[in-house]
Design a protein around this motif. Structure first.
Motif, PDB file in Angstrom:
ATOM      1  N   LEU A   1       0.741  -1.080   0.126  1.00  0.00           N
ATOM      2  CA  LEU A   1       0.183   0.075   0.021  1.00  0.00           C
ATOM      3  C   LEU A   1       0.836   1.230   0.083  1.00  0.00           C
ATOM      4  N   SER A   2       2.031   1.292   0.722  1.00  0.00           N
ATOM      5  CA  SER A   2       2.971   2.461   0.956  1.00  0.00           C
ATOM      6  C   SER A   2       3.509   2.718  -0.686  1.00  0.00           C
ATOM      7  N   TRP A   3       3.657   1.773  -1.429  1.00  0.00           N
ATOM      8  CA  TRP A   3       4.238   1.813  -2.747  1.00  0.00           C
ATOM      9  C   TRP A   3       3.215   2.339  -3.861  1.00  0.00           C
ATOM     10  N   GLU A   4       1.884   1.917  -3.576  1.00  0.00           N
ATOM     11  CA  GLU A   4       0.728   2.542  -3.958  1.00  0.00           C
ATOM     12  C   GLU A   4       0.571   3.956  -3.838  1.00  0.00           C
ATOM     13  N   PHE A   5       0.699   4.662  -2.569  1.00  0.00           N
ATOM     14  CA  PHE A   5       0.911   5.807  -2.343  1.00  0.00           C
ATOM     15  C   PHE A   5       1.857   6.664  -3.091  1.00  0.00           C
ATOM     16  N   SER A   6       2.986   6.068  -2.841  1.00  0.00           N
ATOM     17  CA  SER A   6       4.187   6.734  -3.753  1.00  0.00           C
ATOM     18  C   SER A   6       3.954   7.058  -5.299  1.00  0.00           C
ATOM     19  N   ASP A   7       3.612   5.814  -5.834  1.00  0.00           N
ATOM     20  CA  ASP A   7       3.495   5.859  -7.266  1.00  0.00           C
ATOM     21  C   ASP A   7       2.317   6.972  -7.650  1.00  0.00           C
ATOM     22  N   TYR A   8       1.303   6.838  -6.944  1.00  0.00           N
ATOM     23  CA  TYR A   8       0.375   7.762  -7.250  1.00  0.00           C
ATOM     24  C   TYR A   8       0.796   9.257  -7.179  1.00  0.00           C
ATOM     25  N   PHE A   9       1.415   9.658  -6.037  1.00  0.00           N
ATOM     26  CA  PHE A   9       1.860  10.734  -5.776  1.00  0.00           C
ATOM     27  C   PHE A   9       2.858  11.283  -6.835  1.00  0.00           C
ATOM     28  N   ASN A  10       3.716  10.388  -7.323  1.00  0.00           N
ATOM     29  CA  ASN A  10       4.709  10.673  -8.437  1.00  0.00           C
ATOM     30  C   ASN A  10       3.783  11.084  -9.609  1.00  0.00           C
ATOM     31  N   LYS A  11       2.846  10.304  -9.870  1.00  0.00           N
ATOM     32  CA  LYS A  11       2.118  10.652 -11.047  1.00  0.00           C
ATOM     33  C   LYS A  11       1.282  11.729 -10.867  1.00  0.00           C
ATOM     34  N   ALA A  12       0.715  12.145  -9.888  1.00  0.00           N
ATOM     35  CA  ALA A  12      -0.266  13.275  -9.779  1.00  0.00           C
ATOM     36  C   ALA A  12       0.373  14.443  -9.528  1.00  0.00           C
ATOM     37  N   TYR A  13       1.540  14.378  -8.590  1.00  0.00           N
ATOM     38  CA  TYR A  13       2.162  15.616  -8.060  1.00  0.00           C
ATOM     39  C   TYR A  13       3.546  15.717  -8.349  1.00  0.00           C
ATOM     40  N   GLY A  14       4.177  14.764  -9.093  1.00  0.00           N
ATOM     41  CA  GLY A  14       5.624  14.934  -9.465  1.00  0.00           C
ATOM     42  C   GLY A  14       6.096  16.119  -9.788  1.00  0.00           C
ATOM     43  N   ASN A  15       5.291  16.714 -10.866  1.00  0.00           N
ATOM     44  CA  ASN A  15       5.666  17.895 -11.552  1.00  0.00           C
ATOM     45  C   ASN A  15       4.875  19.378 -10.896  1.00  0.00           C
ATOM     46  N   LYS A  16       4.520  19.125  -9.786  1.00  0.00           N
ATOM     47  CA  LYS A  16       3.707  20.013  -9.194  1.00  0.00           C
ATOM     48  C   LYS A  16       4.419  20.950  -8.090  1.00  0.00           C
ATOM     49  N   ASN A  17       3.887  21.924  -7.642  1.00  0.00           N
ATOM     50  CA  ASN A  17       4.900  23.151  -6.759  1.00  0.00           C
ATOM     51  C   ASN A  17       4.422  22.559  -5.456  1.00  0.00           C
ATOM     52  N   ILE A  18       4.654  21.290  -4.950  1.00  0.00           N
ATOM     53  CA  ILE A  18       4.377  20.874  -3.642  1.00  0.00           C
ATOM     54  C   ILE A  18       5.386  21.036  -2.570  1.00  0.00           C
ATOM     55  N   ASP A  19       5.099  21.521  -1.506  1.00  0.00           N
ATOM     56  CA  ASP A  19       6.203  22.006  -0.484  1.00  0.00           C
ATOM     57  C   ASP A  19       7.079  20.602  -0.291  1.00  0.00           C
ATOM     58  N   PRO A  20       8.225  20.807  -0.230  1.00  0.00           N
ATOM     59  CA  PRO A  20       9.263  19.724   0.036  1.00  0.00           C
ATOM     60  C   PRO A  20       8.917  18.947   1.273  1.00  0.00           C
ATOM     61  N   ASP A  21       8.343  19.527   2.580  1.00  0.00           N
ATOM     62  CA  ASP A  21       8.042  19.017   3.744  1.00  0.00           C
ATOM     63  C   ASP A  21       6.978  18.151   3.590  1.00  0.00           C
ATOM     64  N   VAL A  22       6.025  18.462   2.614  1.00  0.00           N
ATOM     65  CA  VAL A  22       4.722  17.464   2.287  1.00  0.00           C
ATOM     66  C   VAL A  22       5.263  16.349   1.771  1.00  0.00           C
ATOM     67  N   ARG A  23       5.925  16.603   0.574  1.00  0.00           N
ATOM     68  CA  ARG A  23       6.692  15.457  -0.168  1.00  0.00           C
ATOM     69  C   ARG A  23       6.950  14.285   0.685  1.00  0.00           C
ATOM     70  N   LYS A  24       7.916  14.584   1.644  1.00  0.00           N
ATOM     71  CA  LYS A  24       8.674  13.421   2.152  1.00  0.00           C
ATOM     72  C   LYS A  24       7.438  12.789   3.154  1.00  0.00           C
ATOM     73  N   GLU A  25       6.485  13.374   3.562  1.00  0.00           N
ATOM     74  CA  GLU A  25       5.335  12.685   4.219  1.00  0.00           C
ATOM     75  C   GLU A  25       4.732  11.574   3.579  1.00  0.00           C
ATOM     76  N   CYS A  26       4.920  11.493   2.285  1.00  0.00           N
ATOM     77  CA  CYS A  26       4.177  10.628   1.554  1.00  0.00           C
ATOM     78  C   CYS A  26       4.744   9.182   1.959  1.00  0.00           C
ATOM     79  N   PRO A  27       3.881   7.962   2.017  1.00  0.00           N
ATOM     80  CA  PRO A  27       4.217   6.660   2.526  1.00  0.00           C
ATOM     81  C   PRO A  27       4.809   6.285   1.328  1.00  0.00           C
ATOM     82  N   GLY A  28       6.107   5.492   1.538  1.00  0.00           N
ATOM     83  CA  GLY A  28       6.778   4.803   0.458  1.00  0.00           C
ATOM     84  C   GLY A  28       8.013   5.872   0.049  1.00  0.00           C
ATOM     85  N   LYS A  29       8.134   7.027   0.870  1.00  0.00           N
ATOM     86  CA  LYS A  29       9.184   7.716   0.374  1.00  0.00           C
ATOM     87  C   LYS A  29      10.165   7.911   1.567  1.00  0.00           C
TER      88      LYS A  29
END
Length: 547
Positions: A519-547
């Motif tokens: 499940l954590s990998w599914e979170f990471s895969d979705y985050f990368n697909k949806a928000y990988g090129n978006k202006n998301i705060d780095p502190d928020v990015r590192k809270e994603c499961p699988g990262k």
């Protein structure tokens, strides 16, 4: 193109305009014109064509214009563009059709209980039932509307529910169906020109969700956070928000004794606090149980003279005696009812309240690996807000059922058109400013995934929600869930401690770790697909499961 002038010219020359009919007149006309039938209890029953029993996401579009283009996340699968030239054609066609109608209805309402940002909405339609829907769902114009930031920037909505677009004129412009024909339906928003068009969809939700999406575009640009949630408050004015996708228990858990409901679906968070957008509810009816959901059932099915009632029941099975079978889903499992908030007994009439003390994110994790209750700091809350996670169940031919992870940004992806950081940054800012507590409640499975474990007992879930809302989880000891980046309490009043750590409830610990890692990998895969090129705060990015 002077869109509004074209509309005004057509209306000026029309012979039968019914402006702002009162509710009884709208009900009377809807019945007299056979747009709806009076049920045994006095509510109105209507049925739509098969293509109008739900939203039409593939036919819902946003007009691309230079002044709004840069605010919209065009990578989101729900933000479908339409060019201005095609919209021009559709607008002209719609006005031509409207001009030929014998009778037109015009309602002037607002969306937003806080008059400082109430959005005036004028709806023009040929259907009395649509006019009644706006009376149920949108709010009366407040006396101080001139103080609204949108006082001179209202929105115009044209609705032709039963007229179909001539697809032959729109080859290469509108969606092509599987049968090779061009779609005869369009739901369009023009944020720049402040216009909406519902052409060919008789689903009430097309009107409701179009306006919700409009608010979700305009408000963040004014530093007001729109939220797809229910809201209630206790006797002391402590307000709580509940966010969750279908099946997570949002409606059930937010309808709590001793807490007054502000609204069940759409709210704004401004410098003044929380305000409901709507005047009513648009409730799903399939399998509605009067014992489990007595408030909704009473609101829709109480007995009254039909001219006083006016709840609209869409696409539910009704027998010749005027009674309903809410378990019959042969037409659609998406039968709905529109009714005013005042039909509920435990509401706050103003539909406004303080800044939220607590926010509850709800998920129904069928993997059985998300803790039943967790506390989120601002970065974690922004992450889970972005993800909008739950899981759904999908059967296979062999009868094996396996959870399917579902992610819907901000718990309402189809209706959130702006770039994602605009919403998540606003949430983080406001929860820090007002010291709002955010909790993640898992109403899903414990002791294993679906098919092995058990659904979390509702009494346990209520105990966890109550502990969160009553402040009883603020001073207990927490542990860190390093995989999902969550703070998990080691104790909770009226809840056995062993169920708070999912691993402890699994017989096979190795299976637990395998499932959790997946499940954590599914979170990471979705985050990368949806928000990988978006202006998301780095502190928020590192809270994603699988990262």
């Amino acid at each position: 193109m002077a869109y509004r002038k074209q509309l005004d010219d057509m209306l000026r020359n029309h012979g039968d305009l019914r402006r702002n009919p009162d509710r009884r007149a709208a009900i009377r006309d809807a019945v007299a014109r056979r747009e709806a039938f009076v049920a045994a209890n006095g509510c109105l029953a209507t049925w739509t064509p098969a293509d109008s029993t739900g939203r039409a996401p593939m036919d819902t579009m946003i007009v691309r214009r230079p002044d709004t283009d840069g605010n919209i996340d065009w990578d989101s699968p729900n933000n479908l563009p339409i060019d201005a030239e095609t919209f021009d054609m559709l607008w002209k066609d719609a006005l031509t059709v409207l001009g030929r109608k014998k009778t037109l209805y015009i309602t002037d309402r607002v969306v937003g209980a806080d008059a400082s940002y109430a959005l005036p909405v004028q709806t023009i339609t040929d259907r009395s039932l649509t006019a009644l829907f706006t009376l149920n769902m949108f709010r009366a114009v407040p006396a101080d509307i001139q103080n609204s930031i949108f006082a001179e920037k209202g929105f115009t909505l044209v609705v032709l529910p039963y007229d179909k677009i001539d697809g032959s004129r729109y080859e290469g412009r509108l969606r092509k169906l599987k049968n090779g024909r061009v779609s005869h339906m369009a739901i369009i928003m023009d944020f720049s020109k402040r216009l909406g068009l519902v052409y060919g969809s008789a689903y009430g939700g097309s009107v409701k969700k179009l306006i919700f999406t409009v608010m979700n575009y305009y408000l963040p640009l004014e530093n007001i956070l729109p939220i797809h949630c229910s809201a209630n408050e206790n006797a002391h004015g402590d307000l709580s928000l509940f966010l969750g996708l279908s099946g997570t228990g949002k409606t059930t858990l937010s309808a709590a004794p001793g807490r007054a409901l502000l609204g069940d679906d759409e709210h704004g968070w401004s410098e003044n606090g929380i305000a409901n957008f709507e005047n009513g509810c648009y409730a799903k009816l399939i399998d509605l149980n009067p014992e489990k959901e007595p408030e909704i059932f009473q609101a829709v099915f109480h007995e009254d003279d039909y001219l006083n009632h006016g709840a609209i029941v869409e696409n539910a099975m009704m027998y010749p005696n005027g009674c309903f079978d809410l378990c019959d889903d042969r037409l659609t499992p998406n039968s709905r009812a529109s009714y005013p908030l005042r039909f509920l007994s435990n509401i706050k009439p103003s539909s406004t309240g303080n800044h939220p003390s607590n926010i509850i994110f709800l998920t129904a994790d069928a993997n059985g690996v998300i803790p039943p209750v967790s506390r989120l700091n601002s970065a974690q809350a922004m992450l889970w807000f972005l993800m909008g996670y739950t899981s759904k169940l999908a059967g296979t031919e062999t009868g094996i059922v396996d959870p399917v992870s579902t992610f819907s940004r901000f718990f309402g992806q189809p209706f959130m058109p702006c770039l994602p950081h605009i919403y998540s940054d606003l949430l983080g800012l406001k929860m820090r400013e007002h010291r709002t507590n955010v909790y993640l409640i898992n109403t899903g499975w414990s002791g294993g995934p679906y098919g092995i474990g058990q659904r979390m007992d509702i009494t346990m879930t209520r105990a966890m929600v109550n502990a969160a809302l009553d402040g009883k989880l603020q001073d207990v000891e927490y542990r860190e869930d390093a995989l999902f980046h969550l703070e998990v309490p080691l104790s909770c009043p009226d809840v056995p401690a062993e169920i708070l750590t999912p691993e402890h409830t699994w017989a096979d610990k190795a299976d637990y770790h395998k499932r959790a890692l997946k499940l954590s990998w599914e979170f990471s895969d979705y985050f990368n697909k949806a928000y990988g090129n978006k202006n998301i705060d780095p502190d928020v990015r590192k809270e994603c499961p699988g990262k």
